[in-house]
Design an enzyme around this catalytic site. Structure first.
Site, PDB file in Angstrom:
ATOM      1  CG  HIS A 130      -1.850  -1.091   1.346  1.00 43.90           C
ATOM      2  ND1 HIS A 130      -1.878  -1.975   2.392  1.00 43.90           N
ATOM      3  CD2 HIS A 130      -2.842  -1.458   0.498  1.00 43.90           C
ATOM      4  CE1 HIS A 130      -2.851  -2.849   2.190  1.00 43.90           C
ATOM      5  NE2 HIS A 130      -3.441  -2.569   1.044  1.00 43.90           N
ATOM      6  CG  ASP A 180       1.725  -1.341   3.480  1.00 41.89           C
ATOM      7  OD1 ASP A 180       1.284  -1.263   4.635  1.00 41.89           O
ATOM      8  OD2 ASP A 180       1.154  -1.972   2.561  1.00 41.89           O
ATOM      9  CD  GLU A 183      -7.338  -6.995  -4.698  1.00 38.37           C
ATOM     10  OE1 GLU A 183      -6.256  -6.382  -4.687  1.00 38.37           O
ATOM     11  OE2 GLU A 183      -7.770  -7.607  -3.718  1.00 38.37           O
ATOM     12  CD  GLU A 223      -8.223 -11.365  -2.346  1.00 35.03           C
ATOM     13  OE1 GLU A 223      -7.482 -10.375  -2.480  1.00 35.03           O
ATOM     14  OE2 GLU A 223      -8.757 -11.669  -1.270  1.00 35.03           O
ATOM     15  CG  HIS A 241     -11.762 -10.250  -3.758  1.00 32.51           C
ATOM     16  ND1 HIS A 241     -11.032  -9.116  -4.040  1.00 32.51           N
ATOM     17  CD2 HIS A 241     -11.577 -10.480  -2.439  1.00 32.51           C
ATOM     18  CE1 HIS A 241     -10.454  -8.668  -2.943  1.00 32.51           C
ATOM     19  NE2 HIS A 241     -10.764  -9.484  -1.953  1.00 32.51           N
ATOM     20  CG  ASP A 265     -11.920 -11.128   1.697  1.00 27.19           C
ATOM     21  OD1 ASP A 265     -11.586 -12.260   1.314  1.00 27.19           O
ATOM     22  OD2 ASP A 265     -11.348 -10.083   1.347  1.00 27.19           O
ATOM     23  CG  ASP A 270      -8.055 -12.346   2.720  1.00 27.06           C
ATOM     24  OD1 ASP A 270      -8.608 -12.493   1.621  1.00 27.06           O
ATOM     25  OD2 ASP A 270      -7.914 -11.232   3.261  1.00 27.06           O
ATOM     26  CG  ASP A 320      -4.693 -10.067   0.019  1.00 22.59           C
ATOM     27  OD1 ASP A 320      -4.183  -9.951   1.152  1.00 22.59           O
ATOM     28  OD2 ASP A 320      -5.493  -9.242  -0.448  1.00 22.59           O
TER      29      ASP A 320
HETATM   30  C1  GLO Z   1      -9.295  -6.797   0.490  1.00 17.49           C
HETATM   31  C2  GLO Z   1      -8.280  -6.764  -0.547  1.00 17.49           C
HETATM   32  C3  GLO Z   1      -7.012  -6.074  -0.083  1.00 17.49           C
HETATM   33  C4  GLO Z   1      -6.197  -5.620  -1.268  1.00 17.49           C
HETATM   34  C5  GLO Z   1      -5.001  -4.827  -0.853  1.00 17.49           C
HETATM   35  C6  GLO Z   1      -4.211  -4.327  -2.035  1.00 17.49           C
HETATM   36  O1  GLO Z   1     -10.277  -7.477   0.423  1.00 17.49           O
HETATM   37  O2  GLO Z   1      -8.026  -8.047  -1.004  1.00 17.49           O
HETATM   38  O3  GLO Z   1      -6.258  -6.931   0.738  1.00 17.49           O
HETATM   39  O4  GLO Z   1      -5.781  -6.697  -2.029  1.00 17.49           O
HETATM   40  O5  GLO Z   1      -5.435  -3.756  -0.074  1.00 17.49           O
HETATM   41  O6  GLO Z   1      -4.856  -3.270  -2.617  1.00 17.49           O
HETATM   42 MG    MG Z   2      -6.526  -8.687  -2.311  1.00 18.87          MG
END
Ligand code: GLO
Ligand code: MG
Length: 344
Positions: free
Chosen positions: A49, A52, A174, A210, A213, A248, A250, A283
């Site tokens: 980010h 970051d 994304e 992703e 997602h 979500d 992950d 992710d």
């Molecule tokens: C959240 C997203 C998040 C993005 C990250 C990069 O659901 O997956 O993790 O991938 O902020 O922009």
């Molecule tokens: Mg992501």
């Protein structure tokens, strides 16, 4: 052949374990310490980010931001790491409570555009040309709150602004259908790619798919990847896993549905993903129950599962698959794949 893939994750993937119902459960790890973990875990790329890289960027002028980002580039170099992408983090500032690019407030929209330009500066300083846009709050909780046609116009306007600001960058949208919003305006790969074609330079707009997602949208991640690959627009991926329609999660790649993971690896490997410089991005989140000493296993495990699946993909008897397709014996093909996954 396995091992030619390069893997990446973001510093947020090593985290303290807070969730919406409880506080942190692990000590925070400094950015410098996180960087030292990458190579040991088998990773070469760092996803960023913007903040970051430059934590208090909202308080700094453009020059100071670039100066600090260059410092981070030096840290990466010392560790032998590469920055994969920079994503403007537009969802935490009080100004973006109602969204960034699609906010009803013109000042908030301007902030989002300015902040995106600073992200592009940071990307240049980190020596990457990839910008990821996760459009977190570009949606609504109730439909009447925004105009969905105007929202798309505004997204196009914001992306055009970024493309005009830098002739080098590529933008990977994304998509995600929900969370934090009830409905997001760009929920799927198809939406993200169609949005790209409305911009002034669609050749530089692609997607970051992703796994979780796609599943949250009720879609198959490997088919989403195939769709983007057909257009030459799969700029990066966020591999993980998701146990049905809920928050979500992950989860570690392949940990819920091995066959679904196998098919993602299969389509990526078949179409030479990675040979054009793409990273295998993860992710993934450590479970809240995990102790600090072992709270990076979700990363190394996901990588290991991916590489083991590469082996399985490459050892699949494709001749047999073709024969079963020719015979239209999909029942047998089903069994053949499941047996292959079971090592039989
Ligand atoms: C959240 C997203 C998040 C993005 C990250 C990069 O659901 O997956 O993790 O991938 O902020 O922009
Ligand atoms: Mg992501």
């Amino acid at each position: 052949m396995a091992g030619k893939y390069r893997f990446s994750f973001g510093p947020w993937n090593v985290h303290e374990g807070a969730d919406p119902f409880g506080p942190t459960v692990r000590r925070s790890v400094s950015f410098a310490k996180k960087l030292k973990m990458y190579k040991k875990l088998g990773f070469d790329g760092v996803q960023f980010h913007d903040d970051d890289a430059v934590p208090n960027m909202n308080k700094l002028g453009p020059r100071e931001i670039v100066k600090q980002a260059k410092e981070v580039r030096r840290m990466l170099k010392d560790e032998g790491l590469t920055a994969e992408f920079v994503a403007p983090r537009l969802w935490e500032d009080p100004r973006t409570i109602d969204g960034g690019y699609t906010s009803n407030d013109p000042e908030a929209r301007q902030y989002a555009k300015d902040r995106s330009r600073r992200s592009i500066d940071i990307a240049a300083a980190l020596d990457t040309d990839l910008i990821v846009l996760w459009l977190a709050r570009e949606g609504t909780y109730i439909r009447e709150a925004k105009d969905s046609k105007v929202a798309v116009d505004r997204l196009v306007e914001a992306i055009n602004d970024m493309l005009a600001y830098s002739g080098n960058i590529k933008i990977a949208i994304e998509p995600k259908p929900n969370e934090p919003m009830d409905h997001a305006y760009i929920p799927t790969t198809g939406h993200a790619m169609a949005l790209g074609y409305l911009t002034t330079d669609h050749k530089r707009v692609g997607v970051n798919i992703e796994t979780a997602h796609a599943i949250l949208a009720g879609l198959d991640p490997s088919d989403e990847m195939g769709f983007a690959l057909a257009y030459g627009k799969l700029y990066t991926v966020h591999l993980n896993d998701q146990n049905g329609l809920k928050f979500d999660e992950d989860k570690s790649f392949g940990s819920v549905n091995l066959r679904r993971a196998f098919n993602q690896v299969r389509i990526l490997d078949k179409y030479n993903y990675g040979t054009r410089g793409e990273f295998v991005g993860l992710d993934v989140k450590a479970m809240r129950t995990q102790k600090i000493e072992t709270a990076t296993k979700h990363l190394s495990n996901s990588r290991e599962i991916f590489l083991n699946l590469v082996d399985l993909v490459r050892s699949l008897d494709e001749g047999r698959v073709e024969q079963l397709i020719a015979d239209r014996d999909y029942e047998e093909l089903d069994l053949f794949i499941v047996n292959h996954l079971m090592g039989r």
